[in-house]
Write a protein that holds these residues in place. Structure first.
Motif, short mmCIF file in Angstrom:
data_model
loop_
_atom_site.label_atom_id
_atom_site.label_comp_id
_atom_site.label_asym_id
_atom_site.label_seq_id
_atom_site.Cartn_x
_atom_site.Cartn_y
_atom_site.Cartn_z
N GLY A 312 -0.08 -3.46 -17.27
CA GLY A 312 -0.26 -3.87 -16.04
C GLY A 312 -0.07 -3.62 -15.06
O GLY A 312 -1.02 -3.26 -13.79
N GLY A 313 0.92 -2.12 -14.92
CA GLY A 313 0.21 -1.15 -13.96
C GLY A 313 -0.88 -1.19 -13.98
O GLY A 313 -1.72 -1.18 -12.83
N LEU A 314 -1.90 -0.45 -14.63
CA LEU A 314 -2.88 0.11 -14.44
C LEU A 314 -3.85 -0.88 -13.97
O LEU A 314 -4.84 -0.93 -12.74
CB LEU A 314 -3.99 0.58 -15.60
N CYS A 315 -4.00 -2.47 -14.92
CA CYS A 315 -4.54 -3.64 -14.13
C CYS A 315 -4.50 -3.74 -12.16
O CYS A 315 -5.43 -4.00 -11.75
CB CYS A 315 -3.96 -4.66 -14.76
N ILE A 316 -3.11 -3.63 -11.88
CA ILE A 316 -2.88 -4.23 -10.69
C ILE A 316 -3.23 -3.28 -10.10
O ILE A 316 -4.02 -3.40 -8.33
CB ILE A 316 -1.72 -4.07 -10.13
N VAL A 317 -2.72 -2.10 -9.96
CA VAL A 317 -3.73 -0.52 -9.26
C VAL A 317 -4.92 -0.26 -9.01
O VAL A 317 -5.74 -0.85 -7.85
CB VAL A 317 -3.97 0.62 -10.11
N ALA A 318 -6.17 -0.88 -10.46
CA ALA A 318 -7.10 -1.01 -9.91
C ALA A 318 -8.31 -2.21 -9.32
O ALA A 318 -9.18 -2.25 -8.69
CB ALA A 318 -7.51 -0.98 -11.58
N VAL A 319 -7.16 -3.52 -9.01
CA VAL A 319 -7.40 -4.55 -8.25
C VAL A 319 -6.85 -4.72 -7.07
O VAL A 319 -8.48 -5.01 -6.23
CB VAL A 319 -6.53 -6.31 -8.95
N PHE A 320 -5.97 -3.84 -6.47
CA PHE A 320 -5.82 -4.25 -5.28
C PHE A 320 -6.73 -2.42 -4.35
O PHE A 320 -6.51 -2.90 -3.72
CB PHE A 320 -4.68 -4.21 -5.07
N ARG A 321 -5.95 -1.83 -4.80
CA ARG A 321 -6.90 -0.49 -4.78
C ARG A 321 -6.66 0.23 -3.53
O ARG A 321 -7.28 0.65 -2.47
CB ARG A 321 -8.91 -0.87 -4.91
N THR A 322 -4.88 0.17 -3.35
CA THR A 322 -4.85 1.21 -2.60
C THR A 322 -3.92 2.43 -2.56
O THR A 322 -3.23 2.74 -3.17
CB THR A 322 -4.26 0.26 -1.25
N ILE A 323 -4.12 3.21 -1.43
CA ILE A 323 -3.19 4.44 -1.88
C ILE A 323 -1.56 4.36 -1.86
O ILE A 323 -1.12 4.91 -2.66
CB ILE A 323 -2.99 5.53 -0.95
N ALA A 324 -1.25 3.25 -1.06
CA ALA A 324 0.01 2.60 -1.24
C ALA A 324 0.60 2.06 -2.31
O ALA A 324 1.69 2.80 -2.61
CB ALA A 324 0.35 2.28 0.53
N LEU A 325 -0.19 1.18 -2.56
CA LEU A 325 -0.05 0.59 -3.54
C LEU A 325 -0.08 1.63 -5.16
O LEU A 325 0.99 1.61 -6.06
CB LEU A 325 -0.30 -0.71 -4.15
#
Length: 435
Positions: A312-325
Motif C-alpha cells: 500500500g505504501g509503494l502504491c501511494i508513493v507512486a500515485v502522488f509522486r511528491t518528495i514530502a509524501l
C-alpha cells in the motif's frame, strides 16, 4: 499514580525485554562478531558497485556483477540446506566465513595492486555468491543451536535484523569516506579483516554435539524429502509462497528507485540518500517491535499486515509522486518490509522439524534472495515499457493482494500452526483459545 519508567525499561530492555536472546552466551558471541563483520560486508557491497562503474561506466556490467553474486543462492541454496541438516553447523560456518575472508582479501590485493579488472570482480562476486548459498541456510539453522532458551528464537531473529540494518547505516557511510580518501581497495581489506571477529566468535562457542542422523542418504533423496515436507505442509508452503511474491514483485523496487527519484520526483543524490535513510529507519522500527514481542502468537497476522503495509505504501508513493509524501510513507514501506521478512523467518523456524531445518531455511533463502535477480529484471523491464511509477504500482498491488490472500488463508492455517506452537511450549492453551 506516576508511571513506573524504571520498571518499564527493566521489563522491555532487560533480560526479558528487547535483548533477552543475549542471555545466551553463544548468541552474545555471535552478535558481537557479526556486528563487526556486517559493517565490513556493507562497505564491500558499496565499494564493489562503485569500482565496477568507475572502471566501465556501464550499468549493464553493474547489473551483471549483482546478478553473478545473487543467482547462486537460487541455484545452490538447497544443497546448502542438505549440508546444514547433515553436518555440524558451527564447522560449516567457520568454513564459509573463512572462504569469504579469502574472497575479500583477493579482491583487496587485486585492487590495491592496480590490476583488478571487471572480469575478476564478476568472477569473485560469483564465488562469494556460491559461498553465501551455503552460508545462508546454515546460518539460519544455527540460530536455534545458539540459544539456551528456544522461546528466545523470535527475539534472536529480530535482533539480527536490527544488527543488519544498523550496519547498513554505518557501513555505506564509512565506505563513502574511505573510497573518496583512499580508494575501494581499503574497503575490501577491512572487510576481510572483519571476518576474523565472527570466526573467533564461532570458535569460542560451546555448542553441544548434534544428535546422530544415521546413514547419509543421496543428495537427491534429501532434496526431495525437503521439498515434499515444505510444500506439503500448508503453513510453511503459504509463508514461502507469499515471501517469493514479495521478493519478486516488491523488494525489487530498490532497483528503479534512483530513476524514480531523479526523473519522477526531480530530486538529486541527496534526496535519494534521504529517502533510503527513511526506509531504513522504518525497518529499524519494525525490527525493534518484533524484538519486543513476548510470544509467537499473532505472527501470521503480522506477516499479512507487513505485506499490505509495504504494498500500500509503494502504491501511494507512486500515485502522488511528491518528495514530502515519499519521505513520510517510505518509513512505512520499510516497516512493512521488516515485519513481513522477520515474521516469516520466525514462523518458519518455529514450524519446521529440527532434522529438516536446514532444507526449509534454504527454501526461505531461495524465496527471499533467490527471486531478487529475476525481480530486478522484471521490474526494470516494466519500468522501461510502462514507466517507473506504474512499475512501482504493479509491484505494490501484487504485495497488497498477496497479503490479502494470505490473511484470508489464516483461519485454515492457524489450527495447524497452533498445534506445533503448543507442542513446543511456545504458547499456552489460553493463548491458543484466544487466537
Amino acid at each position: 499514580m506516576a508511571f513506573d519508567w524504571i520498571g518499564y525499561l527493566r521489563t522491555r530492555v532487560g533480560p526479558m525485554g528487547l535483548v533477552r536472546a543475549l542471555r545466551s552466551r553463544n548468541y552474545r558471541l555471535f552478535f558481537a562478531g557479526q556486528g563487526i563483520s556486517l559493517v565490513g560486508t556493507w562497505m564491500q557491497m558499496v565499494a564493489v558497485g562503485w569500482l565496477v562503474y568507475r572502471l566501465t561506466n556501464s550499468t549493464m556490467l553493474l547489473g551483471l556483477t549483482g546478478f553473478a553474486g545473487q543467482i547462486p543462492v537460487l541455484l545452490l541454496a538447497p544443497l546448502g540446506g542438505v549440508a546444514a541438516d547433515q553436518w555440524p553447523l558451527r564447522r560449516l560456518l567457520v568454513i564459509t566465513q573463512t572462504l569469504s575472508l579469502v574472497q575479500a582479501l583477493l579482491l583487496a590485493g587485486l585492487t590495491l595492486s592496480g590490476i583488478v579488472s571487471p572480469a575478476a570482480i564478476i568472477t569473485l562476486s560469483a564465488f562469494l555468491g556460491i559461498v553465501n548459498a551455503l552460508d545462508m541456510p546454515v546460518r539460519q539453522a544455527f540460530v536455534v543451536e545458539m540459544l539456551a532458551d528456544p522461546a528466545d528464537l523470535g527475539n534472536a531473529i529480530a535482533l539480527n535484523s536490527l544488527l543488519v540494518n544498523g550496519a547498513r547505516l554505518v557501513g555505506p557511510a564509512l565506505a563513502g569516506v574511505l573510497i573518496a580518501a583512499l580508494g575501494e581497495g581499503l574497503c575490501f581489506l577491512l572487510n576481510g579483516i572483519s571476518y576474523i571477529a565472527v570466526i573467533a566468535a564461532l570458535l569460542a562457542m560451546r555448542v553441544p554435539a548434534r544428535p546422530a542422523r544415521g546413514a547419509i542418504r543421496p543428495i537427491a533423496a534429501e532434496l526431495a524429502e525437503g521439498f515434499r515436507y515444505a510444500l506439503g505442509f500448508p503453513p510453511i508452503r503459504d509463508v514461502l509462497g507469499l515471501l517469493a511474491v514479495f521478493s519478486l514483485m516488491g523488494m525489487s523496487y530498490a532497483t528503479i528507485m534512483p530513476a524514480f527519484v531523479r526523473d519522477v520526483l526531480h530530486g538529486d543524490s541527496r534526496v535519494y540518500g534521504l529517502l533510503l535513510g527513511t526506509t531504513g529507519l522504518g525497518a529499524l522500527v519494525g525490527a525493534t517491535l518484533l524484538a519486543a514481542r513476548r510470544s509467537a502468537r499473532g505472527l501470521g497476522r503480522t506477516i499479512a499486515a507487513g505485506a499490505m503495509l509495504f504494498g500500500g505504501g509503494l502504491c501511494i508513493v507512486a500515485v502522488f509522486r511528491t518528495i514530502a509524501l515519499a519521505a513520510v510513507l517510505l518509513p512505512i514501506v520499510g516497516l512493512g518490509m521488516m515485519l513481513q521478512i522477520v515474521a516469516s523467518n520466525t514462523v518458519l523456524q518455529i514450524l519446521v522439524d529440527d532434522d529438516k531445518r536446514g532444507r526449509v531455511m534454504s527454501l526461505y533463502a531461495m524465496a527471499f534472495l533467490g527471486m531478487t535477480p529475476f525481480g530486478s529484471l522484471l521490474v526494470g523491464g516494466l519500468a522501461h515499457s510502462l514507466g517507473t511509477p506504474l512499475a512501482l504500482q504493479i509491484g505494490g498491488v501484487c504485495c497488497l493482494l498477496g497479503g490479502l490472500v494470505f490473511a484470508g488463508r489464516l483461519p485454515a492455517l492457524r489450527p495447524l500452526a497452533r498445534a506445533i506452537y503448543l507442542r513446543k511450549g511456545l504458547i499456552t492453551q489460553e493463548d491458543a483459545r484466544a487466537n
